[in-house]
Enzyme design. Structure first.
Site, PDB file in Angstrom:
ATOM      1  N   CYS A  96      18.142-106.850  43.896  1.00 15.54           N
ATOM      2  CA  CYS A  96      16.755-106.294  43.247  1.00 15.54           C
ATOM      3  C   CYS A  96      16.266-106.834  41.789  1.00 15.54           C
ATOM      4  O   CYS A  96      15.633-107.906  41.984  1.00 15.54           O
ATOM      5  CB  CYS A  96      17.075-104.718  43.116  1.00 15.54           C
ATOM      6  SG  CYS A  96      15.583-103.692  43.059  1.00 15.54           S
ATOM      7  N   HIS A 192      20.343-101.666  47.674  1.00 10.83           N
ATOM      8  CA  HIS A 192      21.618-101.040  46.740  1.00 10.83           C
ATOM      9  C   HIS A 192      22.332-100.206  47.917  1.00 10.83           C
ATOM     10  O   HIS A 192      22.062-100.140  48.944  1.00 10.83           O
ATOM     11  CB  HIS A 192      20.942-100.148  45.778  1.00 10.83           C
ATOM     12  CG  HIS A 192      20.042-100.763  44.906  1.00 10.83           C
ATOM     13  ND1 HIS A 192      20.730-101.388  43.453  1.00 10.83           N
ATOM     14  CD2 HIS A 192      18.650-100.714  44.518  1.00 10.83           C
ATOM     15  CE1 HIS A 192      19.550-101.730  42.940  1.00 10.83           C
ATOM     16  NE2 HIS A 192      18.285-101.425  43.458  1.00 10.83           N
TER      17      HIS A 192
HETATM   18  N1  GLN Z   1      12.371-103.010  38.027  1.00 11.45           N
HETATM   19  C1  GLN Z   1      12.353-103.609  39.325  1.00 11.45           C
HETATM   20  C2  GLN Z   1      11.266-103.036  40.320  1.00 11.45           C
HETATM   21  O1  GLN Z   1      10.918-101.952  40.084  1.00 11.45           O
HETATM   22  C3  GLN Z   1      13.732-103.582  40.155  1.00 11.45           C
HETATM   23  C4  GLN Z   1      14.253-102.268  40.525  1.00 11.45           C
HETATM   24  C5  GLN Z   1      15.517-102.296  40.881  1.00 11.45           C
HETATM   25  O2  GLN Z   1      16.418-103.166  40.407  1.00 11.45           O
HETATM   26  N2  GLN Z   1      16.084-101.075  41.670  1.00 11.45           N
HETATM   27  O3  GLN Z   1      10.637-103.564  41.340  1.00 11.45           O
END
Ligand code: GLN
Length: 234
Positions: A96, A192
């Site tokens: 992510c 995740h």
């Molecule tokens: N902040 C990033 C987004 O919203 C990654 C989010 C995350 O790591 N779950 O796209």
């Protein structure tokens, strides 16, 4: 040759959404169950350790704010080492926020976060957030890859190979049916969950390629994986 892998967990205390740390524990356990050693080094903001020869580098996910905090550290202190490690064929798993930072940039309402430009991809923030359970099909694996996504960013991987084809969920951008990226021995993904406990085949793919690179022998004894397969099927 004594088979042992050295894992580096980058920004373990800043990028660790949704149990991402569990990916490290899964790698350690699946190696130990096969009598293969492992050592984990955790490096955070401001820390560099060039004496250690890592085989696997893991970066988890974070919120936009946390990603912004570490941008300077990433490019100034760690960027050159990460670039060299990717070129050297080391194994990377980037989830992510960590995935987005490998690309050229991540554009948000607050401005542009410059990435490391190590993989030819870029991310643009969109609305609404893409939140879903995810199921992917990957040509190399006999079981689907499953996980959970929650991201505002839409990632475009240009001509790179995706990690999988989206069967359920949104994936990289909710449009092109692709999820994640494969580039050299790098896997980037929005999944995740954490990813590896429910996807033992993905874990073994990473461990096998790291062992192959290090010892010329990536063979892994099969494990029973009863609970893991049940979790994957569920
Ligand atoms: N902040 C990033 C987004 O919203 C990654 C989010 C995350 O790591 N779950 O796209």
């Amino acid at each position: 040759m004594n088979r042992e892998l050295h894992i580096c967990h980058l920004y373990y205390d800043i990028l660790n959404l949704y149990g991402d740390n569990g990916n490290i524990r899964t790698m350690e356990k699946r190696l130990a169950w096969r009598g293969i050693g492992s050592k984990v080094t955790r490096l955070s903001f401001g820390e560099v350790n060039r004496d250690d020869d890592y085989d696997i580098i893991f970066i988890g996910g974070g919120q936009d704010f946390e990603q912004t905090l570490l941008l300077e550290d990433l490019s100034r202190r760690k960027g050159a080492d990460i670039r060299a490690a990717i070129a050297d064929g080391k194994t990377f798993l980037c989830i992510c926020g960590g995935y987005q930072l490998l690309g050229h940039y991540y554009d948000t309402d607050q401005g542009r976060m410059e990435g490391l430009s190590l993989v030819d991809l870029y991310t643009e923030q969109g609305s609404p957030r893409l939140i879903s359970n995810v199921v992917l099909e990957s040509p190399e694996l006999s079981t689907p890859i499953v996980g959970f996504e929650n991201h505002g960013g839409r990632t475009y991987i240009n001509h790179n190979q995706p990690l999988g084809k989206v069967l359920f969920g949104y994936g990289n951008n909710g449009q092109d049916g692709h999820e994640g990226v494969r580039y050299k021995n790098v896997v980037g993904t929005y999944l995740h969950g954490p990813l590896l406990p429910k996807n033992p085949q993905v874990c073994d793919l990473l461990l096998g390629q790291a062992l192959e690179r290090k010892c010329g022998d990536g063979a892994l004894t099969p494990l029973p994986d009863v609970e893991e397969r049940e979790a994957n099927e569920y």
